[in-house]
Design a protein around this motif. Structure first.
Motif, short mmCIF file in Angstrom:
data_model
loop_
_atom_site.label_atom_id
_atom_site.label_comp_id
_atom_site.label_asym_id
_atom_site.label_seq_id
_atom_site.Cartn_x
_atom_site.Cartn_y
_atom_site.Cartn_z
N LEU A 37 0.84 -1.19 0.00
CA LEU A 37 0.00 0.00 0.00
C LEU A 37 0.88 1.24 0.00
CD1 LEU A 37 -3.09 0.26 0.00
CD2 LEU A 37 -2.96 0.65 2.47
N LEU A 38 0.70 2.10 -0.98
CA LEU A 38 1.41 3.36 -1.08
C LEU A 38 0.45 4.48 -0.72
CD1 LEU A 38 4.02 4.88 -2.18
CD2 LEU A 38 2.75 5.11 -4.33
N THR A 39 0.89 5.39 0.14
CA THR A 39 0.05 6.52 0.53
C THR A 39 0.60 7.80 -0.10
OG1 THR A 39 1.32 6.88 2.56
CG2 THR A 39 -0.60 5.43 2.70
N PHE A 40 -0.29 8.73 -0.38
CA PHE A 40 0.11 10.02 -0.95
C PHE A 40 -0.91 11.07 -0.53
CE2 PHE A 40 -2.42 7.64 -3.99
CZ PHE A 40 -3.33 8.55 -4.49
N ILE A 464 -13.77 -8.77 3.93
CA ILE A 464 -12.94 -8.56 5.11
C ILE A 464 -13.57 -9.14 6.38
CG2 ILE A 464 -12.00 -6.73 6.59
CD1 ILE A 464 -11.84 -5.08 3.87
N THR A 465 -14.90 -9.13 6.46
CA THR A 465 -15.58 -9.56 7.69
C THR A 465 -16.26 -10.92 7.60
OG1 THR A 465 -17.71 -8.54 7.12
CG2 THR A 465 -16.07 -7.14 8.23
N ARG A 466 -16.61 -11.37 6.38
CA ARG A 466 -17.46 -12.56 6.19
C ARG A 466 -18.75 -12.40 6.98
NH1 ARG A 466 -15.58 -16.73 2.47
NH2 ARG A 466 -16.62 -18.28 3.76
N GLN A 467 -19.26 -11.18 7.03
CA GLN A 467 -20.51 -10.89 7.74
C GLN A 467 -21.45 -10.11 6.84
OE1 GLN A 467 -18.88 -8.60 11.05
NE2 GLN A 467 -19.23 -10.31 12.46
N ASP A 468 -22.76 -10.18 7.19
CA ASP A 468 -23.72 -9.34 6.49
C ASP A 468 -23.69 -7.94 7.13
OD1 ASP A 468 -25.26 -9.46 8.87
OD2 ASP A 468 -26.50 -11.09 8.09
N LYS A 482 -11.64 -15.16 5.59
CA LYS A 482 -11.61 -13.70 5.48
C LYS A 482 -10.38 -13.25 4.72
CE LYS A 482 -13.66 -12.60 10.03
NZ LYS A 482 -13.34 -11.96 11.34
N MET A 483 -10.52 -12.14 4.00
CA MET A 483 -9.38 -11.50 3.37
C MET A 483 -8.88 -10.37 4.27
SD MET A 483 -10.27 -11.00 -0.63
CE MET A 483 -11.46 -12.04 -1.47
N SER A 484 -7.61 -10.04 4.12
CA SER A 484 -7.10 -8.82 4.75
C SER A 484 -7.63 -7.62 3.96
CB SER A 484 -5.57 -8.81 4.75
OG SER A 484 -5.08 -8.66 3.42
N ARG A 485 -7.51 -6.44 4.53
CA ARG A 485 -7.96 -5.25 3.81
C ARG A 485 -7.16 -5.07 2.52
NH1 ARG A 485 -10.54 -0.84 7.89
NH2 ARG A 485 -10.70 -2.17 9.72
N LEU A 486 -5.87 -5.35 2.58
CA LEU A 486 -5.04 -5.21 1.39
C LEU A 486 -5.45 -6.20 0.31
CD1 LEU A 486 -2.59 -3.81 0.06
CD2 LEU A 486 -1.15 -5.58 1.08
N GLN A 487 -5.69 -7.46 0.69
CA GLN A 487 -6.11 -8.48 -0.28
C GLN A 487 -7.44 -8.10 -0.92
OE1 GLN A 487 -6.14 -11.86 2.38
NE2 GLN A 487 -4.23 -12.69 1.54
N ALA A 488 -8.38 -7.65 -0.11
CA ALA A 488 -9.70 -7.29 -0.63
C ALA A 488 -9.60 -6.10 -1.59
CB ALA A 488 -10.65 -6.97 0.52
N PHE A 489 -8.83 -5.09 -1.19
CA PHE A 489 -8.64 -3.91 -2.03
C PHE A 489 -8.01 -4.29 -3.37
CE2 PHE A 489 -5.73 -0.16 -2.91
CZ PHE A 489 -6.72 0.66 -3.42
N LYS A 490 -7.02 -5.17 -3.33
CA LYS A 490 -6.35 -5.60 -4.55
C LYS A 490 -7.30 -6.37 -5.46
CE LYS A 490 -2.18 -7.88 -6.24
NZ LYS A 490 -1.25 -9.01 -6.05
#
Length: 553
Positions: A37-40, A464-468, A482-490
């Motif tokens: 993840l790169l921030t700017f 990310i949550t596997r929830q409704d 569950k995915m991590s936030r990075l995995q889900a974003f990708k």
């Protein structure tokens, strides 16, 4: 919130109208670079391309320079435009114009909703709708024609199930289609019958064509108007590109007309449906790609089986809740192999719908047989949904270079039904995102709209949550997937772009790539995971042009 939206709107309008180069500063920007993840805090773009990202400590250009327009991002979050790797653009547009049967409480409730829709659309000969789901109703049984006949004895009604793999007709519609007690279910389809052997009104998979073939087709101009309505709505939820999973030749012509007229607000990567009578002739003409990369068509869509909710997904063993039933295969083995080979030989990517473990195994077997050269493997063939897998088949995706095109909200929608259909052993290979990722497989995310909402933040939340959206079940449904936030974003950005051979243009923000990005009201990387689905899009840019801006509220 209202004040900041108004000030943002005032800044956006003049800035985007007159300048070639634009700088958006005072943002929390995120993108992917080398799988990190790169921030700017500022982004600059000229015409349709990004020219620079500014990170902490970088000096911003002189804002008095009249060649550069400036937008103050008000501290909001800026992300690459999100990509839905599997949706149905025309179907979504139609859903905005037809009876909405999602979340109906019963068969009677659905029929009354159609009644209200019919009163508001008295000029329509056929009443159509979508979204019913008998699993959510008392008794969980399929509906019948009688409940519709009560309100519509002389007006044909056709209502697609939420997954699009079953339809519900009234007696008038069946009469127009010539359905009788003697009508035989076609291969790959099923006519549901009552205790006396009469058609009940529900038609599954290939049997749906018995009714749908009698509905007058949309004209080219009607399709253009519906596609435009749909694409504008999709831009409003933060999608800058979608993979349209199964279009007709007429649908393609409508897109091409919109592209020539420069009216497409978002990008479309279209898959040609192999059930279209002209599909092979169209393939011989070669791939389609317009000059600004708003439209491309270099893949085909094949449907191997049905859906789990209507028990059409093809399973190796019987359904756990229906003895003697294994689902439906929509092609014979020979025909499926031939269709896939024909498309590959023409140089087209093959994207095959497979939900049940039997269908997935057969499709993987076909890919293994057909991927005999690096050139064919490089086409990046896909399995759409890849929903129920044998554990032994999971590593084959990475081994064959086959992309898993999956939809996170299917898991959270199906969680109250899937266990009944599959049983405790098979469920271990269902919606198995983390198991696939751990083997090195590429997972491209989507929603399958209009079956699910096209809102990608719903999909990110479910991933990310596997929830409704009620945060159930506690801890997440089969939380190990569950995915991590990075995995889900990708999966909704760079990997979705990769699945469409567009990772050099889209999916991340970097100099030289397309200026497709969105501004959101909250930071998906820091907000509580349970609140990700509440994220709202404030503005959407495609090709350096603002195509959506949220109205102040």
């Amino acid at each position: 919130m209202k004040k900041s939206l108004i000030s943002l709107a005032l800044l956006l309008a003049p800035a985007l109208a007159c300048a070639q180069s634009t700088l958006i500063s005072n943002i929390k920007g995120y993108t992917l670079q080398d799988d990190k993840l790169l921030t700017f805090n500022a982004i600059e773009f000229t015409d349709d391309k990004i020219t620079r990202l500014y990170q902490s400590g970088d000096q911003l250009p002189d804002l008095s320079d009249r060649q550069t327009s400036h937008i103050n991002g008000q501290g909001k979050t800026l992300l690459p435009g999100l990509i839905d790797a599997h949706g149905h653009v025309l179907g979504y547009g139609l859903s905005l114009l037809r009876a909405d049967l999602t979340n109906t409480a019963s068969e009677q409730d659905a029929a009354k909703r159609v009644l209200d829709y019919g009163k508001q659309n008295s000029d329509l000969t056929w009443l159509q709708g979508r979204g019913w789901n008998q699993v959510q109703w008392p008794g969980k049984t399929f509906p019948g024609a009688a409940s519709l006949d009560k309100y519509f004895p002389d007006r044909p009604v056709w209502l697609r199930r939420i997954d699009g793999h079953a339809g519900w007709a009234n007696s008038k519609a069946m009469a127009l289609a010539g359905i009788t007690k003697d009508t035989v279910s076609p291969p790959g389809g099923e006519i549901i019958r009552d205790s006396r052997g009469n058609a009940s009104g529900v038609f599954i998979d290939n049997a749906m064509t018995l009714i749908e073939s009698k509905i007058p087709p949309l004209t080219l101009e009607e399709q253009k108007a519906i596609l435009l309505k749909s694409m504008n709505a999709l831009a409003g939820v933060g999608l800058t590109s979608v993979h349209d999973a199964g279009i007709s030749v007429t649908n393609l012509k409508a897109y091409q007309a919109l592209s020539r007229e420069q009216k497409m607000p978002i990008r479309v990567n279209a898959m040609l449906d192999v059930t279209d009578k002209q599909w092979q002739d169209t393939l011989r003409q070669g791939p389609v790609r317009d000059k600004n990369d708003f439209l491309k068509m270099d893949s085909v869509k094949v449907v191997a089986d049905g859906a789990l909710g209507s028990r059409g997904a093809a399973l190796i063993e019987d359904y756990s809740d229906k003895h003697g039933h294994k689902g439906l295969l929509l092609f014979s083995d020979k025909a499926l192999l031939k269709v896939m080979k024909t498309a590959m030989d023409a140089g087209f990517q093959v994207n095959t719908h497979a939900i049940g473990d039997d269908a997935n195994k057969r499709v993987l077997d076909n890919y293994q047989q057909l991927l005999t050269t690096e050139k064919k493997r490089a086409l990046r063939h896909r399995i759409e949904h890849a929903q129920v897998l044998r554990l032994a088949d999971i590593p084959r995706f990475e081994q064959l270079g086959v992309i898993a095109s999956m939809q996170a909200t299917h898991a959270t929608s199906d969680k109250n039904m899937a266990g009944d259909r599959l049983g405790k052993d098979r469920i271990a290979g269902a919606y198995a995102w983390q198991k696939l990722l751990k083997t090195g497989a590429v997972l491209a995310a989507g929603s399958d709209f209009p079956i699910e909402s096209p809102n990608p933040f719903y999909g990110l939340h479910a991933s990310i949550t596997r929830q409704d959206q009620h945060n159930l079940p506690q801890g997440g449904w089969f939380a190990g997937e569950k995915m991590s936030r990075l995995q889900a974003f990708k999966s909704f950005s760079l990997d979705a772009a990769y699945a469409g051979h567009q990772e050099q243009l889209l999916g991340s923000l970097a100099p030289g790539k397309k200026a497709d990005f969105i501004l959101t009201d909250q930071d998906i990387f820091t907000v509580k995971a349970q609140d990700i689905w509440k994220t709202r899009v404030l503005a959407t840019w495609v090709d350096g042009k603002r195509v959506y801006q949220r109205k102040e509220q």
